[in-house]
Motif scaffolding. Sequence first.
Motif, PDB file in Angstrom:
ATOM      1  N   PHE A 174      -3.794  -1.602  -7.706  1.00 14.04           N
ATOM      2  CA  PHE A 174      -3.213  -2.845  -7.191  1.00 14.04           C
ATOM      3  C   PHE A 174      -2.963  -3.880  -8.274  1.00 14.04           C
ATOM      4  CE2 PHE A 174      -5.608  -0.900  -3.733  1.00 14.04           C
ATOM      5  CZ  PHE A 174      -4.760  -1.015  -2.647  1.00 14.04           C
ATOM      6  N   ASP A 175      -3.530  -3.681  -9.464  1.00 14.13           N
ATOM      7  CA  ASP A 175      -3.499  -4.735 -10.488  1.00 14.13           C
ATOM      8  C   ASP A 175      -2.104  -5.277 -10.782  1.00 14.13           C
ATOM      9  OD1 ASP A 175      -6.203  -4.525 -10.638  1.00 14.13           O
ATOM     10  OD2 ASP A 175      -6.269  -3.513 -12.589  1.00 14.13           O
ATOM     11  N   PRO A 176      -1.061  -4.427 -10.917  1.00 12.99           N
ATOM     12  CA  PRO A 176       0.236  -4.981 -11.310  1.00 12.99           C
ATOM     13  C   PRO A 176       1.074  -5.529 -10.154  1.00 12.99           C
ATOM     14  CG  PRO A 176       0.408  -2.604 -11.160  1.00 12.99           C
ATOM     15  CD  PRO A 176      -1.041  -2.953 -10.869  1.00 12.99           C
ATOM     16  N   LEU A 177       0.631  -5.344  -8.910  1.00 15.93           N
ATOM     17  CA  LEU A 177       1.433  -5.779  -7.764  1.00 15.93           C
ATOM     18  C   LEU A 177       1.477  -7.303  -7.673  1.00 15.93           C
ATOM     19  CD1 LEU A 177       0.268  -3.292  -4.974  1.00 15.93           C
ATOM     20  CD2 LEU A 177       2.354  -3.179  -6.350  1.00 15.93           C
ATOM     21  N   PRO A 178       2.588  -7.863  -7.187  1.00 18.37           N
ATOM     22  CA  PRO A 178       2.669  -9.316  -7.020  1.00 18.37           C
ATOM     23  C   PRO A 178       1.574  -9.824  -6.079  1.00 18.37           C
ATOM     24  CG  PRO A 178       4.827  -8.286  -6.761  1.00 18.37           C
ATOM     25  CD  PRO A 178       3.829  -7.176  -6.803  1.00 18.37           C
ATOM     26  N   ALA A 179       0.916 -10.902  -6.470  1.00 16.43           N
ATOM     27  CA  ALA A 179      -0.168 -11.451  -5.649  1.00 16.43           C
ATOM     28  C   ALA A 179       0.326 -11.851  -4.267  1.00 16.43           C
ATOM     29  CB  ALA A 179      -0.790 -12.653  -6.360  1.00 16.43           C
ATOM     30  N   ALA A 180       1.618 -12.161  -4.152  1.00 18.27           N
ATOM     31  CA  ALA A 180       2.173 -12.582  -2.863  1.00 18.27           C
ATOM     32  C   ALA A 180       2.149 -11.466  -1.822  1.00 18.27           C
ATOM     33  CB  ALA A 180       3.606 -13.078  -3.054  1.00 18.27           C
ATOM     34  N   LEU A 181       1.880 -10.233  -2.254  1.00 17.82           N
ATOM     35  CA  LEU A 181       1.814  -9.121  -1.301  1.00 17.82           C
ATOM     36  C   LEU A 181       0.477  -9.060  -0.563  1.00 17.82           C
ATOM     37  CD1 LEU A 181       3.493  -6.078  -3.116  1.00 17.82           C
ATOM     38  CD2 LEU A 181       4.264  -7.235  -1.048  1.00 17.82           C
ATOM     39  N   ARG A 182      -0.519  -9.771  -1.030  1.00 16.93           N
ATOM     40  CA  ARG A 182      -1.836  -9.726  -0.385  1.00 16.93           C
ATOM     41  C   ARG A 182      -1.724 -10.130   1.081  1.00 16.93           C
ATOM     42  NH1 ARG A 182      -6.563  -9.722  -3.668  1.00 16.93           N
ATOM     43  NH2 ARG A 182      -6.075  -9.652  -5.895  1.00 16.93           N
ATOM     44  N   GLY A 183      -2.243  -9.260   1.948  1.00 21.02           N
ATOM     45  CA  GLY A 183      -2.228  -9.535   3.375  1.00 21.02           C
ATOM     46  C   GLY A 183      -0.893  -9.322   4.051  1.00 21.02           C
ATOM     47  N   ARG A 184       0.089  -8.724   3.337  1.00 17.68           N
ATOM     48  CA  ARG A 184       1.445  -8.562   3.891  1.00 17.68           C
ATOM     49  C   ARG A 184       1.881  -7.114   4.038  1.00 17.68           C
ATOM     50  NH1 ARG A 184       5.665  -9.998   0.750  1.00 17.68           N
ATOM     51  NH2 ARG A 184       6.941  -9.883   2.645  1.00 17.68           N
ATOM     52  N   ILE A 185       1.145  -6.153   3.492  1.00 14.50           N
ATOM     53  CA  ILE A 185       1.631  -4.773   3.443  1.00 14.50           C
ATOM     54  C   ILE A 185       1.456  -4.091   4.800  1.00 14.50           C
ATOM     55  CG2 ILE A 185       1.371  -2.525   2.330  1.00 14.50           C
ATOM     56  CD1 ILE A 185       0.314  -3.998  -0.141  1.00 14.50           C
ATOM     57  N   ASP A 186       2.569  -3.589   5.335  1.00 14.83           N
ATOM     58  CA  ASP A 186       2.526  -2.852   6.598  1.00 14.83           C
ATOM     59  C   ASP A 186       2.170  -1.386   6.383  1.00 14.83           C
ATOM     60  OD1 ASP A 186       3.516  -5.050   8.283  1.00 14.83           O
ATOM     61  OD2 ASP A 186       5.427  -4.749   7.228  1.00 14.83           O
ATOM     62  N   ILE A 187       2.761  -0.781   5.353  1.00 14.81           N
ATOM     63  CA  ILE A 187       2.548   0.636   5.050  1.00 14.81           C
ATOM     64  C   ILE A 187       2.165   0.777   3.587  1.00 14.81           C
ATOM     65  CG2 ILE A 187       3.598   2.931   4.948  1.00 14.81           C
ATOM     66  CD1 ILE A 187       3.213   1.913   7.779  1.00 14.81           C
ATOM     67  N   LEU A 188       0.947   1.229   3.351  1.00 15.05           N
ATOM     68  CA  LEU A 188       0.441   1.463   1.997  1.00 15.05           C
ATOM     69  C   LEU A 188       0.171   2.957   1.851  1.00 15.05           C
ATOM     70  CD1 LEU A 188      -0.718   0.621  -0.758  1.00 15.05           C
ATOM     71  CD2 LEU A 188      -2.847   0.031   0.410  1.00 15.05           C
ATOM     72  N   VAL A 189       1.024   3.627   1.086  1.00 19.66           N
ATOM     73  CA  VAL A 189       0.866   5.058   0.844  1.00 19.66           C
ATOM     74  C   VAL A 189       0.297   5.236  -0.558  1.00 19.66           C
ATOM     75  CG1 VAL A 189       2.027   7.274   0.663  1.00 19.66           C
ATOM     76  CG2 VAL A 189       2.778   5.635   2.384  1.00 19.66           C
ATOM     77  N   ALA A 190      -0.858   5.876  -0.644  1.00 20.84           N
ATOM     78  CA  ALA A 190      -1.506   6.083  -1.934  1.00 20.84           C
ATOM     79  C   ALA A 190      -1.748   7.577  -2.119  1.00 20.84           C
ATOM     80  CB  ALA A 190      -2.827   5.312  -2.008  1.00 20.84           C
ATOM     81  N   ASN A 191      -0.850   8.214  -2.859  1.00 23.47           N
ATOM     82  CA  ASN A 191      -0.987   9.650  -3.096  1.00 23.47           C
ATOM     83  C   ASN A 191      -1.908   9.849  -4.298  1.00 23.47           C
ATOM     84  OD1 ASN A 191      -0.604  12.329  -2.606  1.00 23.47           O
ATOM     85  ND2 ASN A 191       1.375  12.459  -3.635  1.00 23.47           N
ATOM     86  N   VAL A 192      -3.196   9.552  -4.068  1.00 20.46           N
ATOM     87  CA  VAL A 192      -4.187   9.528  -5.147  1.00 20.46           C
ATOM     88  C   VAL A 192      -4.516  10.951  -5.611  1.00 20.46           C
ATOM     89  CG1 VAL A 192      -5.195   7.389  -4.289  1.00 20.46           C
ATOM     90  CG2 VAL A 192      -6.123   9.580  -3.509  1.00 20.46           C
ATOM     91  N   PRO A 193      -4.975  11.105  -6.875  1.00 18.72           N
ATOM     92  CA  PRO A 193      -5.468  12.421  -7.308  1.00 18.72           C
ATOM     93  C   PRO A 193      -6.734  12.760  -6.531  1.00 18.72           C
ATOM     94  CG  PRO A 193      -6.003  10.738  -8.935  1.00 18.72           C
ATOM     95  CD  PRO A 193      -5.097  10.087  -7.929  1.00 18.72           C
TER      96      PRO A 193
END
Length: 295
Positions: A174-193
């Motif tokens: 999440f570090d590089p994402l714009p701070a304005a996205l906090r509390g706004r994401i409807d769909i968070l897809v994390a294709n983690v290892p």
Amino acid sequence: MSSSQKSLPEQSSPLALGPCAPLPRPTVVARLRAAGCVFAEDEAELLVSAARTPDELAVMVEQRVIGLPLEHVVGWAEFRGLRVAVDPGVFVPRRRTEFLVGRAVDLGRRAAKRTRRPTVAVDLCCGSGAVGAALAADLERVELYAADIEPAAVRCARRNVAATGGAVYQGDLFDPLPAALRGRIDILVANVPYVPSDEVGLLPPEARDHEPLVALDGGADGLDVLRRVTATAPRWLAPGGHLLVETSERQAPRAVEAFTRNGLLARVETSDELYATIVIGTRPDRRQEPSPGTP
């Protein structure tokens, strides 16, 4: 590559341009089969179709014979009907991940109906950006962001996501994402290892030798990155927003524990057809809960 690539134009005769003698299709098939390619005929068809000259075809066949992933050789992968650019050294999107995207699209459409605004979607650990590009293709209105820690992946993802109007960032989770996205994401897809560290060496050579380790190695039990994501995701999700991750069937119970420990309502879904297991976590929407004493 998926079977849908069989519909690519067939070239009935070998290429005949340039100083290099053309490789007949049967020769290409024989070389690929000798190198251990299970779908040698399909791969030969794809290579012949992709090569622009006999010289280029010879180079591509040699690259495949020595073990480069087919997607790195031709420069793209088919994913949910899209042709996604995949550069050397970038994680190759798997067909099983199409199940994850399908569920994300369903949930994104529901979110759009509920909020009556564009779906805010984030493709975390984006690799080539295939997931984000597929979301943008299937959602009517989407505000798309993607991020990855690998510079090569970010460069590749920008090519795939640029046409959708999405933005791609380089950094850790999440570090590089714009701070304005906090509390706004409807769909968070994390294709983690999610491959346990001591099992990375058991992966096919195409993966372990040509894809970045950071995209494969999930730590001692394969869930290190997943735990980091679930610990932070609730602060970024909108009320009622969803986090979707891919995992293995045997890891799913511990993955669910990580979701619930961080306040997400979790469920496991599987696809027998694609051999896929995903966990979906939802941030509770307190605004929709009845107040105390309400029948």
